[in-house]
Design a protein around this motif. Structure first.
Motif, PDB file in Angstrom:
ATOM      1  N   ARG A  16      10.653 -10.635   0.193  1.00  0.00           N
ATOM      2  CA  ARG A  16      10.696  -9.175   0.360  1.00  0.00           C
ATOM      3  C   ARG A  16       9.322  -8.526   0.196  1.00  0.00           C
ATOM      4  O   ARG A  16       8.886  -7.744   1.033  1.00  0.00           O
ATOM      5  N   ASP A  17       8.621  -8.829  -0.888  1.00  0.00           N
ATOM      6  CA  ASP A  17       7.328  -8.200  -1.140  1.00  0.00           C
ATOM      7  C   ASP A  17       6.295  -8.559  -0.079  1.00  0.00           C
ATOM      8  O   ASP A  17       5.523  -7.703   0.365  1.00  0.00           O
ATOM      9  N   SER A  18       6.290  -9.796   0.366  1.00  0.00           N
ATOM     10  CA  SER A  18       5.359 -10.210   1.418  1.00  0.00           C
ATOM     11  C   SER A  18       5.669  -9.502   2.731  1.00  0.00           C
ATOM     12  O   SER A  18       4.754  -9.121   3.468  1.00  0.00           O
ATOM     13  N   ARG A  19       6.956  -9.313   3.040  1.00  0.00           N
ATOM     14  CA  ARG A  19       7.338  -8.571   4.250  1.00  0.00           C
ATOM     15  C   ARG A  19       6.827  -7.144   4.184  1.00  0.00           C
ATOM     16  O   ARG A  19       6.311  -6.605   5.172  1.00  0.00           O
ATOM     17  N   ILE A  20       6.965  -6.512   3.025  1.00  0.00           N
ATOM     18  CA  ILE A  20       6.496  -5.130   2.855  1.00  0.00           C
ATOM     19  C   ILE A  20       4.981  -5.060   3.055  1.00  0.00           C
ATOM     20  O   ILE A  20       4.478  -4.176   3.763  1.00  0.00           O
ATOM     21  N   LEU A  21       4.254  -5.984   2.459  1.00  0.00           N
ATOM     22  CA  LEU A  21       2.798  -5.993   2.601  1.00  0.00           C
ATOM     23  C   LEU A  21       2.380  -6.196   4.055  1.00  0.00           C
ATOM     24  O   LEU A  21       1.548  -5.457   4.585  1.00  0.00           O
ATOM     25  N   LEU A  22       2.965  -7.193   4.705  1.00  0.00           N
ATOM     26  CA  LEU A  22       2.592  -7.495   6.089  1.00  0.00           C
ATOM     27  C   LEU A  22       2.949  -6.348   7.023  1.00  0.00           C
ATOM     28  O   LEU A  22       2.151  -5.954   7.870  1.00  0.00           O
ATOM     29  N   TYR A  23       4.140  -5.805   6.874  1.00  0.00           N
ATOM     30  CA  TYR A  23       4.551  -4.702   7.743  1.00  0.00           C
ATOM     31  C   TYR A  23       3.592  -3.515   7.597  1.00  0.00           C
ATOM     32  O   TYR A  23       3.169  -2.928   8.585  1.00  0.00           O
ATOM     33  N   ASN A  24       3.238  -3.179   6.370  1.00  0.00           N
ATOM     34  CA  ASN A  24       2.341  -2.045   6.153  1.00  0.00           C
ATOM     35  C   ASN A  24       0.934  -2.311   6.667  1.00  0.00           C
ATOM     36  O   ASN A  24       0.284  -1.401   7.189  1.00  0.00           O
ATOM     37  N   LEU A  25       0.444  -3.535   6.541  1.00  0.00           N
ATOM     38  CA  LEU A  25      -0.855  -3.867   7.122  1.00  0.00           C
ATOM     39  C   LEU A  25      -0.810  -3.779   8.644  1.00  0.00           C
ATOM     40  O   LEU A  25      -1.747  -3.285   9.275  1.00  0.00           O
ATOM     41  N   LEU A  36      -2.102  -1.796  -1.618  1.00  0.00           N
ATOM     42  CA  LEU A  36      -1.175  -2.912  -1.484  1.00  0.00           C
ATOM     43  C   LEU A  36      -0.394  -3.120  -2.780  1.00  0.00           C
ATOM     44  O   LEU A  36       0.816  -3.354  -2.756  1.00  0.00           O
ATOM     45  N   ARG A  37      -1.085  -3.025  -3.907  1.00  0.00           N
ATOM     46  CA  ARG A  37      -0.438  -3.194  -5.214  1.00  0.00           C
ATOM     47  C   ARG A  37       0.649  -2.137  -5.414  1.00  0.00           C
ATOM     48  O   ARG A  37       1.740  -2.433  -5.882  1.00  0.00           O
ATOM     49  N   GLU A  38       0.370  -0.890  -5.036  1.00  0.00           N
ATOM     50  CA  GLU A  38       1.346   0.193  -5.174  1.00  0.00           C
ATOM     51  C   GLU A  38       2.585  -0.023  -4.312  1.00  0.00           C
ATOM     52  O   GLU A  38       3.689   0.348  -4.706  1.00  0.00           O
ATOM     53  N   LEU A  39       2.410  -0.596  -3.135  1.00  0.00           N
ATOM     54  CA  LEU A  39       3.536  -0.799  -2.220  1.00  0.00           C
ATOM     55  C   LEU A  39       4.665  -1.605  -2.841  1.00  0.00           C
ATOM     56  O   LEU A  39       5.838  -1.337  -2.584  1.00  0.00           O
ATOM     57  N   ILE A  40       4.294  -2.604  -3.640  1.00  0.00           N
ATOM     58  CA  ILE A  40       5.334  -3.473  -4.198  1.00  0.00           C
ATOM     59  C   ILE A  40       5.427  -3.369  -5.714  1.00  0.00           C
ATOM     60  O   ILE A  40       6.206  -4.094  -6.333  1.00  0.00           O
ATOM     61  N   GLY A  41       4.626  -2.484  -6.298  1.00  0.00           N
ATOM     62  CA  GLY A  41       4.666  -2.331  -7.755  1.00  0.00           C
ATOM     63  C   GLY A  41       4.174  -3.561  -8.491  1.00  0.00           C
ATOM     64  O   GLY A  41       4.687  -3.898  -9.558  1.00  0.00           O
ATOM     65  N   ALA A  42       3.168  -4.225  -7.925  1.00  0.00           N
ATOM     66  CA  ALA A  42       2.635  -5.445  -8.538  1.00  0.00           C
ATOM     67  C   ALA A  42       1.892  -5.111  -9.831  1.00  0.00           C
ATOM     68  O   ALA A  42       1.252  -4.069  -9.927  1.00  0.00           O
ATOM     69  N   GLU A 108      19.416 -10.777   4.624  1.00  0.00           N
ATOM     70  CA  GLU A 108      20.365 -10.906   3.526  1.00  0.00           C
ATOM     71  C   GLU A 108      19.748 -11.793   2.478  1.00  0.00           C
ATOM     72  O   GLU A 108      19.387 -12.934   2.736  1.00  0.00           O
ATOM     73  N   GLU A 109      19.584 -11.218   1.285  1.00  0.00           N
ATOM     74  CA  GLU A 109      19.081 -11.960   0.147  1.00  0.00           C
ATOM     75  C   GLU A 109      20.254 -12.250  -0.769  1.00  0.00           C
ATOM     76  O   GLU A 109      21.381 -11.862  -0.483  1.00  0.00           O
ATOM     77  N   ARG A 110      19.989 -12.901  -1.844  1.00  0.00           N
ATOM     78  CA  ARG A 110      21.055 -13.261  -2.777  1.00  0.00           C
ATOM     79  C   ARG A 110      21.853 -12.039  -3.238  1.00  0.00           C
ATOM     80  O   ARG A 110      23.064 -12.031  -3.176  1.00  0.00           O
ATOM     81  N   ASP A 111      21.138 -11.001  -3.698  1.00  0.00           N
ATOM     82  CA  ASP A 111      21.802  -9.822  -4.243  1.00  0.00           C
ATOM     83  C   ASP A 111      21.602  -8.549  -3.416  1.00  0.00           C
ATOM     84  O   ASP A 111      22.057  -7.478  -3.822  1.00  0.00           O
ATOM     85  N   ASN A 112      20.911  -8.639  -2.291  1.00  0.00           N
ATOM     86  CA  ASN A 112      20.569  -7.439  -1.523  1.00  0.00           C
ATOM     87  C   ASN A 112      20.674  -7.673  -0.027  1.00  0.00           C
ATOM     88  O   ASN A 112      20.566  -8.803   0.439  1.00  0.00           O
ATOM     89  N   VAL A 113      20.817  -6.588   0.691  1.00  0.00           N
ATOM     90  CA  VAL A 113      20.594  -6.563   2.127  1.00  0.00           C
ATOM     91  C   VAL A 113      19.387  -5.664   2.325  1.00  0.00           C
ATOM     92  O   VAL A 113      19.362  -4.526   1.859  1.00  0.00           O
ATOM     93  N   VAL A 114      18.336  -6.178   2.969  1.00  0.00           N
ATOM     94  CA  VAL A 114      17.109  -5.427   3.170  1.00  0.00           C
ATOM     95  C   VAL A 114      17.042  -5.022   4.640  1.00  0.00           C
ATOM     96  O   VAL A 114      17.189  -5.862   5.529  1.00  0.00           O
ATOM     97  N   ILE A 115      16.823  -3.750   4.883  1.00  0.00           N
ATOM     98  CA  ILE A 115      16.698  -3.235   6.245  1.00  0.00           C
ATOM     99  C   ILE A 115      15.261  -2.776   6.431  1.00  0.00           C
ATOM    100  O   ILE A 115      14.744  -1.999   5.637  1.00  0.00           O
ATOM    101  N   ILE A 116      14.622  -3.253   7.493  1.00  0.00           N
ATOM    102  CA  ILE A 116      13.254  -2.866   7.820  1.00  0.00           C
ATOM    103  C   ILE A 116      13.287  -2.225   9.194  1.00  0.00           C
ATOM    104  O   ILE A 116      13.840  -2.781  10.140  1.00  0.00           O
TER     105      ILE A 116
END
Length: 144
Positions: A16-25, A36-42, A108-116
């Motif tokens: 999930r976090d890598s997808r967010i970073l790549l999509y935003n880049l 980048l750190r703010e995007l995923i709360g690293a 579909e992740e273990r506990d979530n459905v992520v929509i991009i």
């Protein structure tokens, strides 16, 4: 005519976090490490560096044979002509969609459905309406 690789293939292999970073880049062309750190709360920069080098570029090399992100001390933004210092850049023109529709994907992740999805308008995420009927999810987000 050579077919362009579809970035959606890579997105499906990433966490999930890598997808967010790549999509935003991809969407913004470049971001600094703080953005980048703010995007995923690293917690720190090392988390971001690990995602960029050991996840995004690692899978990109496997799938496309080349990295998709790189750090540049000084680089001229092709869109604005402005010199940008100390940013991470998306390196390639890859297609997210067929050019007619914005990207829309879900994971579909273990506990979530992520929509991009790619948005063409600014939106107010505090004004979201969700409806589910017959296993169909409808999301309405107020435009700014």
């Amino acid at each position: 005519m050579k077919e362009k690789p579809n970035l959606g293939i890579l997105l499906k292999t990433l966490d999930r976090d890598s997808r967010i970073l790549l999509y935003n880049l991809w969407y913004r062309n470049h971001l600094n490490i703080s953005q980048l750190r703010e995007l995923i709360g690293a917690q720190n920069d090392f988390v971001i560096l690990d995602k960029l080098k050991n996840t995004i570029n690692k899978f990109s090399l496997k799938i496309f044979g080349k990295p998709l992100v790189a750090f540049r001390k000084c680089y001229k933004d092709p869109d604005s002509g402005e010199k940008i210092f100390f940013n991470w850049w998306f390196l390639d023109e890859m297609e997210f969609s067929d050019g007619k529709k914005p990207l829309m994907d879900f994971f579909e992740e273990r506990d979530n459905v992520v929509i991009i999805t790619q948005l063409k308008s600014a939106v107010d995420i505090t004004k979201v309406e969700l409806n589910i009927k017959n296993d169909i999810l409808e999301i309405k987000i107020k435009k700014v």
